[in-house]
Design a protein around this motif. Structure first.
Motif, PDB file in Angstrom:
ATOM      1  N   ALA A 211      12.539  19.503 -50.232  1.00  0.00           N
ATOM      2  CA  ALA A 211      13.501  19.765 -49.159  1.00  0.00           C
ATOM      3  C   ALA A 211      13.030  19.177 -47.840  1.00  0.00           C
ATOM      4  N   LEU A 212      11.754  19.339 -47.545  1.00  0.00           N
ATOM      5  CA  LEU A 212      11.197  18.786 -46.302  1.00  0.00           C
ATOM      6  C   LEU A 212      11.288  17.267 -46.291  1.00  0.00           C
ATOM      7  N   ASP A 213      10.971  16.659 -47.419  1.00  0.00           N
ATOM      8  CA  ASP A 213      11.026  15.190 -47.507  1.00  0.00           C
ATOM      9  C   ASP A 213      12.456  14.682 -47.342  1.00  0.00           C
ATOM     10  N   LYS A 214      13.403  15.446 -47.866  1.00  0.00           N
ATOM     11  CA  LYS A 214      14.805  15.034 -47.735  1.00  0.00           C
ATOM     12  C   LYS A 214      15.235  15.088 -46.273  1.00  0.00           C
ATOM     13  N   TYR A 215      14.906  16.186 -45.615  1.00  0.00           N
ATOM     14  CA  TYR A 215      15.299  16.319 -44.210  1.00  0.00           C
ATOM     15  C   TYR A 215      14.622  15.255 -43.339  1.00  0.00           C
ATOM     16  N   THR A 216      13.332  15.042 -43.563  1.00  0.00           N
ATOM     17  CA  THR A 216      12.613  14.103 -42.697  1.00  0.00           C
ATOM     18  C   THR A 216      12.996  12.654 -42.964  1.00  0.00           C
ATOM     19  N   ALA A 217      13.677  12.415 -44.080  1.00  0.00           N
ATOM     20  CA  ALA A 217      14.189  11.056 -44.341  1.00  0.00           C
ATOM     21  C   ALA A 217      15.480  10.804 -43.562  1.00  0.00           C
ATOM     22  N   SER A 218      16.054  11.873 -43.013  1.00  0.00           N
ATOM     23  CA  SER A 218      17.343  11.770 -42.315  1.00  0.00           C
ATOM     24  C   SER A 218      17.143  11.428 -40.838  1.00  0.00           C
ATOM     25  N   THR A 219      16.383  10.389 -40.561  1.00  0.00           N
ATOM     26  CA  THR A 219      16.140  10.004 -39.178  1.00  0.00           C
ATOM     27  C   THR A 219      17.427   9.478 -38.541  1.00  0.00           C
ATOM     28  N   VAL A 220      17.549   9.707 -37.245  1.00  0.00           N
ATOM     29  CA  VAL A 220      18.729   9.256 -36.509  1.00  0.00           C
ATOM     30  C   VAL A 220      18.273   8.370 -35.362  1.00  0.00           C
ATOM     31  N   THR A 221      18.700   7.109 -35.397  1.00  0.00           N
ATOM     32  CA  THR A 221      18.416   6.180 -34.306  1.00  0.00           C
ATOM     33  C   THR A 221      19.687   6.029 -33.476  1.00  0.00           C
ATOM     34  N   TYR A 222      19.600   6.430 -32.225  1.00  0.00           N
ATOM     35  CA  TYR A 222      20.767   6.383 -31.351  1.00  0.00           C
ATOM     36  C   TYR A 222      20.874   5.004 -30.704  1.00  0.00           C
ATOM     37  N   LYS A 223      22.054   4.433 -30.830  1.00  0.00           N
ATOM     38  CA  LYS A 223      22.325   3.121 -30.241  1.00  0.00           C
ATOM     39  C   LYS A 223      22.807   3.323 -28.807  1.00  0.00           C
ATOM     40  N   ILE A 224      21.864   3.238 -27.891  1.00  0.00           N
ATOM     41  CA  ILE A 224      22.148   3.423 -26.471  1.00  0.00           C
ATOM     42  C   ILE A 224      21.561   2.231 -25.731  1.00  0.00           C
ATOM     43  N   GLU A 225      22.402   1.468 -25.098  1.00  0.00           N
ATOM     44  CA  GLU A 225      21.948   0.261 -24.419  1.00  0.00           C
ATOM     45  C   GLU A 225      20.929   0.611 -23.335  1.00  0.00           C
ATOM     46  N   GLY A 226      19.816  -0.122 -23.374  1.00  0.00           N
ATOM     47  CA  GLY A 226      18.788   0.094 -22.365  1.00  0.00           C
ATOM     48  C   GLY A 226      17.891   1.283 -22.641  1.00  0.00           C
ATOM     49  N   LEU A 307      21.456  15.295 -40.916  1.00  0.00           N
ATOM     50  CA  LEU A 307      20.215  15.855 -41.455  1.00  0.00           C
ATOM     51  C   LEU A 307      20.378  16.290 -42.908  1.00  0.00           C
ATOM     52  N   GLU A 308      21.564  16.734 -43.261  1.00  0.00           N
ATOM     53  CA  GLU A 308      21.816  17.131 -44.642  1.00  0.00           C
ATOM     54  C   GLU A 308      21.977  15.916 -45.551  1.00  0.00           C
ATOM     55  N   GLY A 309      22.215  14.741 -44.962  1.00  0.00           N
ATOM     56  CA  GLY A 309      22.486  13.543 -45.759  1.00  0.00           C
ATOM     57  C   GLY A 309      21.280  12.965 -46.458  1.00  0.00           C
ATOM     58  N   GLY A 310      20.092  13.151 -45.882  1.00  0.00           N
ATOM     59  CA  GLY A 310      18.878  12.662 -46.531  1.00  0.00           C
ATOM     60  C   GLY A 310      18.657  11.162 -46.410  1.00  0.00           C
ATOM     61  N   LYS A 311      19.359  10.496 -45.485  1.00  0.00           N
ATOM     62  CA  LYS A 311      19.205   9.045 -45.323  1.00  0.00           C
ATOM     63  C   LYS A 311      19.129   8.693 -43.836  1.00  0.00           C
ATOM     64  N   PRO A 312      18.450   7.580 -43.510  1.00  0.00           N
ATOM     65  CA  PRO A 312      18.395   7.147 -42.110  1.00  0.00           C
ATOM     66  C   PRO A 312      19.788   6.784 -41.606  1.00  0.00           C
ATOM     67  N   VAL A 313      20.035   7.091 -40.344  1.00  0.00           N
ATOM     68  CA  VAL A 313      21.340   6.842 -39.737  1.00  0.00           C
ATOM     69  C   VAL A 313      21.143   6.124 -38.401  1.00  0.00           C
ATOM     70  N   GLU A 314      22.005   5.146 -38.136  1.00  0.00           N
ATOM     71  CA  GLU A 314      22.057   4.493 -36.826  1.00  0.00           C
ATOM     72  C   GLU A 314      23.468   4.672 -36.275  1.00  0.00           C
ATOM     73  N   ARG A 315      23.556   5.205 -35.078  1.00  0.00           N
ATOM     74  CA  ARG A 315      24.880   5.449 -34.496  1.00  0.00           C
ATOM     75  C   ARG A 315      24.744   5.750 -33.018  1.00  0.00           C
TER      76      ARG A 315
END
Length: 480
Positions: A211-226, A307-315
């Motif tokens: 469960a921990l590995d799944k959550y920690t794989a759900s990284t979120v990179t925010y696309k914010i200019e600058g 976080l529930e998705g278990g995959k890296p996200v960029e948005r």
């Protein structure tokens, strides 16, 4: 010579046979060479002698118990009236030996275990056993379950601790078995102690890690200019909690806190900005309603889903309101600049001045001062009628940017600029010459930033200033 040799051989064979038969006869009533019973040497002893020896040994019987810590404790037979009781094993062992194989016993050990029993005072044994330090509260160490510890952005599996919390009934059974077999030593096994319910190999730990590995794989990179904003594994771990039953969940309060921090960091709504004016100086201006606003409610919902998705996200963050540009300078280089003190405005597009004009703003003497701050053109309207308390004014071009405040033509005025606004200004709108109003109306787009400021300190107490989040707004009571 042949007769002598034959006679000699016959004599030797006869002697050997006599010796062999003599020993065979002897061992028919005595234990063979290398015979051990319960690890005690009994070679050449009779069954009666073995019984007598076992009985004698029981009078001074001592059982040494070694615990999990490696410490030793003793139980003395006389303290609980220990006495050996034979069931005929000594005689049975002797009968089981083949006396004619005595030569083999010279080279091969004969090991036996008595299946006899013993008798003793059960109550006295229980009293002596319970008195051992093994059962002392100060000596006992409770077992500890294996668990996962989250610290400094990572997690570790903390191995279980066996401890040494003894199980009395199990130890008593082991002791009685040792007594029945006259064993001098007893090492307590794991069955004699309470065991941890969860070990590092347990399914509970395995499921927690998954469960921990799944959550920690759900990284979120925010696309914010600058900006470089990422919700990485370490930050995610800090948002997780592990319940007593081993279930891993997201701490709602920590997610809320993170979203709040995200909004505080990247929201520009009403934030004070440095702005270089057309006059060449730089001012500080805040207030208004222009800028980026992270929707905390919707961003939180999206983040929980990620976080529930278990995959890296960029948005991008989920915004409640956006501006034309991202970054520290979200005004950009296309905007309307309004200098209330100089009663002059400029319109820039892509950094180039397109037009400028004098104007008349809100009447300060009547507490109708125009709002200052950073805003945007909300919409454009042709042939509008502006209605307020005690007035109704038709205009051809209306470009509101704050609450009910906007830029519009003022055909009833002959003069613009100067200090007219201080005593004969508008009800709050920006009055401009009709020709300029038409030109600006056709050039400016909806959403264009409007930077409006005073160069001297003013106090705005009207409702329009309050509703527009004006930079110079002061509550009436506070102003008094």
């Amino acid at each position: 010579m042949k007769k002598k040799v034959l006679i000699t051989c016959a004599v030797v064979l006869g002697v050997l046979l006599a010796v062999y038969l003599g020993f065979a006869f002897y061992f028919s009533s005595h234990y063979l060479f290398n015979t051990k019973i319960n690890s005690v040497k009994y070679a050449g002893k009779t069954a009666k002698e073995a019984l007598e020896k076992n009985t004698a040994l029981s009078r001074d019987y001592l059982l040494t118990i070694t615990d999990r810590k490696g410490n030793s404790f003793s139980l003395k037979g006389p303290d609980f009236s220990y006495e050996y009781v034979s069931n005929g094993d000594e005689e049975q062992i002797l009968k089981s030996q083949n006396a004619f194989t005595w030569p083999v016993s010279l080279f091969k050990a004969q090991n036996y275990t008595l299946k006899g029993s013993s008798k003793y005072d059960d109550a006295a044994l229980a009293e002596k056993l319970k008195a051992l330090d093994i059962f002392s509260d100060d000596y006992i160490e409770n077992p500890e379950d294996a668990h996962i510890e989250i610290k400094d952005g990572k997690y570790d599996v903390i191995e279980e601790k066996k401890g040494c919390n003894p199980i009395y009934d199990s130890i008593l059974a082991e002791v009685k078995d040792a007594l029945d077999n006259e064993l001098p030593k007893l090492s307590l096994n794991d069955d004699c102690y309470e065991a941890p319910k969860i070990t590092k190999e347990s399914d509970t730990i395995k499921n927690e890690k998954e469960a921990l590995d799944k959550y920690t794989a759900s990284t979120v990179t925010y696309k914010i200019e600058g900006a470089d904003e990422k919700l990485d594994s370490a930050k995610i771990l800090d948002m997780l909690s592990i319940s007593d039953d081993g279930s891993v969940s997201i701490d709602d309060a920590k997610v809320t806190k993170y979203v709040q921090q995200l909004a505080s960091k990247y929201n520009t709504f009403g934030r004070k900005r440095s702005f270089k004016t057309s006059s060449g100086d730089t001012i500080e201006i805040g207030g208004g309603d222009y800028g980026w606003v992270v929707s905390k409610k919707n961003e939180k919902a999206q983040l929980l889903s990620d976080l529930e998705g278990g995959k890296p996200v960029e948005r991008e963050p989920v915004y409640e309101q956006t501006a034309l540009y991202r970054g520290a300078d979200d005004i950009g280089n296309t905007y309307i600049e309004i200098d209330y003190t100089k009663q002059h405005m400029w319109y820039y597009k892509d950094g180039a001045l397109q037009m400028e004009s004098d104007f008349v703003s809100g009447n300060l003497a009547r507490q109708n001062g125009s709002v200052d701050g950073v805003y945007k053109i909300v919409y454009k309207q042709r042939n509008a009628t502006l209605v307020g308390e005690g007035y109704s004014s038709p205009v051809s071009y209306f470009m509101p940017f704050a609450y009910n405040i906007g830029i519009h033509d003022a055909s009833w005025r002959d003069t613009f600029g100067g200090t007219i606004y201080k005593t004969s200004g508008s009800h709050g709108c920006i009055n401009v010459p009709p020709a300029f109003a038409e030109q600006l109306f056709n050039a400016v787009d909806k959403g264009t930033p409007v930077v409006a400021y005073y160069r001297e300190a003013v106090t705005l107490t009207n409702n329009a200033a309050k509703m527009s989040n004006a930079y110079s707004y002061v509550a009436p009571d506070a102003a008094q």
